[in-house]
Design a protein around this motif. Sequence first.
Motif, PDB file in Angstrom:
ATOM      1  N   ILE A   6      56.969 -63.943  35.350  1.00 56.38           N
ATOM      2  CA  ILE A   6      56.883 -64.234  36.773  1.00 56.38           C
ATOM      3  C   ILE A   6      56.425 -62.971  37.483  1.00 56.38           C
ATOM      4  O   ILE A   6      57.041 -61.916  37.334  1.00 56.38           O
ATOM      5  CB  ILE A   6      58.226 -64.713  37.343  1.00 56.38           C
ATOM      6  N   LYS A   7      55.348 -63.063  38.249  1.00 55.21           N
ATOM      7  CA  LYS A   7      54.729 -61.891  38.856  1.00 55.21           C
ATOM      8  C   LYS A   7      54.014 -62.296  40.140  1.00 55.21           C
ATOM      9  O   LYS A   7      53.683 -63.467  40.329  1.00 55.21           O
ATOM     10  CB  LYS A   7      53.721 -61.277  37.881  1.00 55.21           C
ATOM     11  N   PRO A   8      53.761 -61.328  41.035  1.00 50.39           N
ATOM     12  CA  PRO A   8      52.926 -61.646  42.194  1.00 50.39           C
ATOM     13  C   PRO A   8      51.532 -62.065  41.742  1.00 50.39           C
ATOM     14  O   PRO A   8      50.975 -61.486  40.798  1.00 50.39           O
ATOM     15  CB  PRO A   8      52.875 -60.320  42.970  1.00 50.39           C
TER      16      PRO A   8
ATOM     17  N   ARG B 190      47.406 -64.523  47.825  1.00 54.14           N
ATOM     18  CA  ARG B 190      48.420 -63.512  48.103  1.00 54.14           C
ATOM     19  C   ARG B 190      48.149 -62.831  49.442  1.00 54.14           C
ATOM     20  O   ARG B 190      49.085 -62.592  50.223  1.00 54.14           O
ATOM     21  CB  ARG B 190      48.468 -62.474  46.993  1.00 54.14           C
TER      22      ARG B 190
ATOM     23  N   ASP C 185      54.973 -63.199  50.502  1.00 55.36           N
ATOM     24  CA  ASP C 185      54.281 -62.942  49.245  1.00 55.36           C
ATOM     25  C   ASP C 185      54.169 -64.253  48.479  1.00 55.36           C
ATOM     26  O   ASP C 185      54.706 -65.285  48.897  1.00 55.36           O
ATOM     27  CB  ASP C 185      55.009 -61.880  48.410  1.00 55.36           C
TER      28      ASP C 185
ATOM     29  N   TRP D 198      54.079 -65.764  44.290  1.00 51.75           N
ATOM     30  CA  TRP D 198      54.305 -65.456  42.875  1.00 51.75           C
ATOM     31  C   TRP D 198      53.820 -66.594  41.996  1.00 51.75           C
ATOM     32  O   TRP D 198      53.809 -67.763  42.404  1.00 51.75           O
ATOM     33  CB  TRP D 198      55.790 -65.237  42.603  1.00 51.75           C
TER      34      TRP D 198
ATOM     35  N   CYS E 169      54.581 -71.794  40.602  1.00 47.54           N
ATOM     36  CA  CYS E 169      54.253 -70.880  41.701  1.00 47.54           C
ATOM     37  C   CYS E 169      55.215 -71.104  42.859  1.00 47.54           C
ATOM     38  O   CYS E 169      55.895 -72.131  42.951  1.00 47.54           O
ATOM     39  CB  CYS E 169      52.817 -71.077  42.178  1.00 47.54           C
TER      40      CYS E 169
ATOM     41  N   LEU F 111      62.482 -68.700  40.570  1.00 53.48           N
ATOM     42  CA  LEU F 111      61.565 -68.443  41.679  1.00 53.48           C
ATOM     43  C   LEU F 111      62.316 -68.283  42.998  1.00 53.48           C
ATOM     44  O   LEU F 111      61.975 -67.427  43.811  1.00 53.48           O
ATOM     45  CB  LEU F 111      60.537 -69.572  41.776  1.00 53.48           C
TER      46      LEU F 111
ATOM     47  N   ILE G 180      63.853 -64.824  43.058  1.00 55.50           N
ATOM     48  CA  ILE G 180      62.867 -63.779  43.345  1.00 55.50           C
ATOM     49  C   ILE G 180      62.570 -63.716  44.838  1.00 55.50           C
ATOM     50  O   ILE G 180      62.402 -62.625  45.408  1.00 55.50           O
ATOM     51  CB  ILE G 180      61.591 -64.024  42.517  1.00 55.50           C
TER      52      ILE G 180
END
Length: 235
Positions: A37-39, A94, A103, A105, A116, A162, A165
């Motif tokens: 899981i990342k931007p 983004r 933001d 992700w 997402c 998610l 985060i």
Amino acid sequence: SVVCAFSHAVDKSEGLMEAICPWRSVKSSADASFFQIKPIASSLEDSQVRDMYGQIYVDLYDEYPAIRKMVKSALKMDLKLQNQTKNDDCSQIRNRFRGKYGDFWVVKDAAKVIGCVGVGHRKKRESHDMESNSSLTTVAEYEVQRLSVDDCCRGKGIGKKLLEIIEDFICQQETMVGIESAVKVKLWAITPECLLAANKLYTSFGYKKEETFQAGSLCMNVYCKTVHFHPKRIQ
């Protein structure tokens, strides 16, 4: 409500973050640990998000034609791409959400996007909060948007991760050094009542249903969760 307190001057190690942001200690399914899981970071991931979001509710289109309209609207607005090629090394999606002080992700299984979520700042104001020990509380409001998980990957704790985060992100945003007042954050989410898994996810994560309204033929549920942050002062 949840209380979090830290400043940007301290080391935000995983252990420390779990200690002062309690929701991080909630364990998701072991299967979720296999996903990254990342931007969102590239035009390729932008395209994959659009492809996934465009297909994820197809099985509901016949019964709920308004779902098709909802998806098309998202693809034309906050998931829209303009003059972008797959070789671009930045994400328009983004940038759009960061423009809303939020933001976006993605969840990846190898090179494929399978989930997402985005969050954006709704409004912020100062008010006298009778629940707070302080006479002045800063009220911030965010909205969870485009929370989606591919059908083949549901039931693995990804949606819950998610949401964790998002709260970590807001905790960092709202507890910067220099903020003197307590911060009361309201997290909003709106989802069709027919999306049973989404409604169950929000309620299981502490969101309360505030109201229901009609959007054409769709019954929409409005959820809200309140979180309190108390920034530390640096001596």
